[in-house]
Design an enzyme around this catalytic site. Sequence first.
Site, PDB file in Angstrom:
ATOM      1  N   ASP A  47       3.460  12.979  -9.109  1.00 40.39           N
ATOM      2  CA  ASP A  47       3.490  12.090 -10.261  1.00 40.39           C
ATOM      3  C   ASP A  47       4.482  12.652 -11.281  1.00 40.39           C
ATOM      4  O   ASP A  47       4.476  13.853 -11.568  1.00 40.39           O
ATOM      5  CB  ASP A  47       2.097  11.985 -10.887  1.00 40.39           C
ATOM      6  CG  ASP A  47       2.037  10.946 -11.999  1.00 40.39           C
ATOM      7  OD1 ASP A  47       1.651   9.807 -11.713  1.00 40.39           O
ATOM      8  OD2 ASP A  47       2.389  11.276 -13.147  1.00 40.39           O
ATOM      9  N   ASP A  81      14.406   4.380 -14.532  1.00 45.09           N
ATOM     10  CA  ASP A  81      14.769   4.121 -13.134  1.00 45.09           C
ATOM     11  C   ASP A  81      15.627   5.252 -12.583  1.00 45.09           C
ATOM     12  O   ASP A  81      15.487   5.651 -11.416  1.00 45.09           O
ATOM     13  CB  ASP A  81      15.524   2.799 -13.022  1.00 45.09           C
ATOM     14  CG  ASP A  81      14.630   1.594 -13.251  1.00 45.09           C
ATOM     15  OD1 ASP A  81      13.393   1.770 -13.270  1.00 45.09           O
ATOM     16  OD2 ASP A  81      15.167   0.485 -13.422  1.00 45.09           O
ATOM     17  N   GLU A 125       5.356   5.642 -10.934  1.00 40.10           N
ATOM     18  CA  GLU A 125       5.995   6.958 -10.905  1.00 40.10           C
ATOM     19  C   GLU A 125       5.337   7.899  -9.909  1.00 40.10           C
ATOM     20  O   GLU A 125       5.489   9.114  -9.986  1.00 40.10           O
ATOM     21  CB  GLU A 125       5.976   7.587 -12.302  1.00 40.10           C
ATOM     22  CG  GLU A 125       4.605   7.929 -12.839  1.00 40.10           C
ATOM     23  CD  GLU A 125       3.949   6.781 -13.584  1.00 40.10           C
ATOM     24  OE1 GLU A 125       3.100   7.066 -14.452  1.00 40.10           O
ATOM     25  OE2 GLU A 125       4.266   5.613 -13.319  1.00 40.10           O
TER      26      GLU A 125
END
Length: 262
Positions: free
Chosen positions: A117, A134, A160
Site C-alpha cells: 500500500d 498516477d 493504491e
Amino acid sequence: MLDRFLSILPRIRLRDEHELAVYVFRTTALCVAAALAFDVVNQLVFFQSRWIAIRSWLMTIVIVIAIAAPVSRTIGKAQVALYRASITDALTGLLNRGALLDGVNGSAMFVGLGIVDVDHFKDVNDKYGHWFGDQVLRLVADSMMQSLGEFGRVGRLGGEEFALLAFNEDGSILLREFERFRIRIAETPILNDKISVSVTISAGIAMQGRNQTFEQLFARADRALYAAKASGRNKVVFADELDPVVNASEQKSSRRQSRQSS
C-alpha cells in the site's frame, strides 16, 4: 451444413504468441483442405489432364495460404490484444485484480502473498494532483515488477494497493526482497514541477499454512499490512510475527507427523 462447418473452425480465445501461431496454422490448414477438396472435385468432374489438375491444385494451395495466413493472423492478433486488455490494469500495465486472483482457490502454485500500500496516497493526490498521483502509482508498479516479478504474479488490487502472489516457499527470502523494494521506493524521489517528492510504501506478507484457504491467507497478509501502517508506515511486516499461536500449532503438527513417519 454451414453450422456443422463453423463448429469445426478453431475457436478464438488467444492469450499469447504461441496460441496465435497455433491458431494461424490450424485455420490456414483448414482453409487449404476445404479449397483443395473443392478443387479436386472440380478437376475430377472437368478432367483434362493430370498435369493441369496438379497445377491447379498447387495454385489453389499457394493462393489460399497467401490469403488465409495473413487474414487469420490479423484476426488472431486482435484477439490477443483484446485478451491482454481484459487482464491488464490500464494505468500501471500490471495484471488487474481479476487476472491477479484468477484461479487462486485450490491452486498449489502460489504459497505466499504480499500486499503493498502506498503510504498517505490521498495526501499525495490532494497536495500534488491526481496526475502526479498516477505517476506515483506507475513508479511503484514498475519498481515492484522489477524487484519482485521473478517471485510470482504481480498485479494491482485497486487504488493504491498492489500484491504479489508468490511461488517461492522461503518466507525469509520474500521478506528480504520486500525490504529491498521498500527501501528502493523510499530512496527514489519523484519530480513534480522541479520539486522532489518522496513517497513510501507499507507491506504485509503471509505464507500459506497447511489446509489454509486463500481467503485466510489474504486476511493474514491484510492484517500484516494493517500492522505495518499502524506502527508508523514505511515498514514490511511478516504475518508469522503476528500469529505465534498458529505457527506453534503448525510446528507441533509437523513434528507429530515426523515422529509418526519415522
